[in-house]
Design an enzyme around this catalytic site. Sequence first.
Site, PDB file in Angstrom:
ATOM      1  N   TYR A  44     -65.136 -35.166 -17.704  1.00  0.00           N
ATOM      2  CA  TYR A  44     -63.599 -34.108 -17.545  1.00  0.00           C
ATOM      3  C   TYR A  44     -62.270 -34.477 -18.247  1.00  0.00           C
ATOM      4  CZ  TYR A  44     -64.646 -29.556 -16.060  1.00  0.00           C
ATOM      5  OH  TYR A  44     -65.347 -28.092 -16.393  1.00  0.00           O
ATOM      6  N   GLU A  46     -59.395 -32.518 -20.510  1.00  0.00           N
ATOM      7  CA  GLU A  46     -58.960 -31.216 -20.937  1.00  0.00           C
ATOM      8  C   GLU A  46     -57.395 -31.432 -21.355  1.00  0.00           C
ATOM      9  OE1 GLU A  46     -58.316 -28.073 -18.096  1.00  0.00           O
ATOM     10  OE2 GLU A  46     -60.177 -27.427 -17.776  1.00  0.00           O
ATOM     11  N   ASP A 190     -63.843 -20.969 -44.623  1.00  0.00           N
ATOM     12  CA  ASP A 190     -64.456 -21.179 -43.112  1.00  0.00           C
ATOM     13  C   ASP A 190     -66.004 -21.775 -44.463  1.00  0.00           C
ATOM     14  OD1 ASP A 190     -67.562 -21.003 -41.807  1.00  0.00           O
ATOM     15  OD2 ASP A 190     -66.684 -18.796 -40.979  1.00  0.00           O
ATOM     16  N   THR A 216     -68.828 -25.327 -39.224  1.00  0.00           N
ATOM     17  CA  THR A 216     -69.671 -25.701 -37.830  1.00  0.00           C
ATOM     18  C   THR A 216     -70.058 -27.481 -38.836  1.00  0.00           C
ATOM     19  OG1 THR A 216     -71.785 -24.803 -39.207  1.00  0.00           O
ATOM     20  CG2 THR A 216     -70.540 -24.236 -37.614  1.00  0.00           C
ATOM     21  N   LYS A 219     -75.233 -27.205 -39.998  1.00  0.00           N
ATOM     22  CA  LYS A 219     -75.342 -26.845 -40.906  1.00  0.00           C
ATOM     23  C   LYS A 219     -76.308 -27.744 -42.272  1.00  0.00           C
ATOM     24  CE  LYS A 219     -73.974 -22.212 -40.400  1.00  0.00           C
ATOM     25  NZ  LYS A 219     -73.308 -22.199 -39.062  1.00  0.00           N
ATOM     26  N   ARG A 225     -74.944 -29.094 -33.181  1.00  0.00           N
ATOM     27  CA  ARG A 225     -73.935 -27.926 -33.297  1.00  0.00           C
ATOM     28  C   ARG A 225     -73.560 -28.198 -32.662  1.00  0.00           C
ATOM     29  NH1 ARG A 225     -76.768 -23.468 -33.609  1.00  0.00           N
ATOM     30  NH2 ARG A 225     -78.587 -24.413 -34.133  1.00  0.00           N
TER      31      ARG A 225
END
Length: 384
Positions: A44, A46, A190, A216, A219, A225
Amino acid sequence: MSKVFEIIAKEEKRQRENIELIASENFCSENVQKAVGSCLTNKYSEGYPGKRYYGGCVHVDELEDYCKETWQKVFKTDYHVNVQPHSGSGANFGAYLAVLKPGDTVLSLELNNGGHLTHGSPVNLSGKIFNFVFYGVDEKGYIDYNDLREKALKYKPQLILAGASAYPRIIDFKKFREVADEVGAYFMVDMAHIAGLIAAGVHPSPFGLADLITTTTHKTLRGTRGGLIFCKQELAKKVDSAIFPGTQGGPLQHVIAGKAVTAEEALQPEYKTYIENVVKNCKAMCDEFIKMGYRVVTGGTDNHLFLLDLTDKGVSGKQVQEACDEVGITLNKNCVPNETRSPMQTSGVRIGTAAMTTKGFTAAQFIDTAHKIDEVIKKLQANL
Ligand code: DSN
């Protein structure tokens, strides 16, 4: 053995044996997969490097900083980068939240004309929270920059968005910037589909022009991903707080590790050659369809994808997608400009060359595949 591994083995076989032409897919390296499958999934973290809400973050801090620096090198930029978005959609929401209030107006490309679900579709949260208005494409399928300017003057949007999921041509980011400046809007790109082409220098870069850039990493960038947001330094704090705590909790450090390996790979000279081949192969395959009498949206392609317009063939995109699936060719149905069928049927298919170029397909093999798809379509027509 867990049933899951049996399913993964079947999917691995499908990926190995099929001809993969989905324009948004690719095959990432074993090193990327190793990083994503690592022990980092247990941690974790955060917050951001040096400002976490958990102990034990010394190594993930080093990783996240390294990931950020490496992506800045890929795009030769001093923009701030946030590497935590879990996906492209998450990156887009982070970018919106950084500069918009609910109800603000955004000008983007219509979904039917090549845009994306998160660019204001009424069925997506983006379209429910913000007031999206749309520019379109001209009769050939090119972005209509006059329409863009007219709509910008008419609606006075707070944000203008460039970027698409099914657009085969170069996007003129300078024109977008000029229009955004004329109406005092933020300008966001984008670049998810074309990020690899931008990294390799075969598509003009939005860096230096756009205020916010999302992508992303899976691609044309051929990585894990996930999503990234780049922004001008003055928006850094707003973007970071829009991602955490604004829209996400704990970052996926195993995915951030995969993103860092992806960036390292995109810096290798072989990556530029790979992208050049993706574009060369795409033109070769697209030209072959044109020679065989197919209509192609805009009459060709400048990038890694093209759109076959099947309107005059009497078959739907869905029928072609399903018939191609049966012969081991994977592609997807897609709307075409001035679409008359529903998005579940469509009058077109989208074809991309990034994945099979990774597998070593040559232009001749892509041309051969064009003929296989033509046979599939002819069989469908014969059974009409
Ligand atoms: N759904 C992706 C595509 O196929 O283009 C974009 O997110």
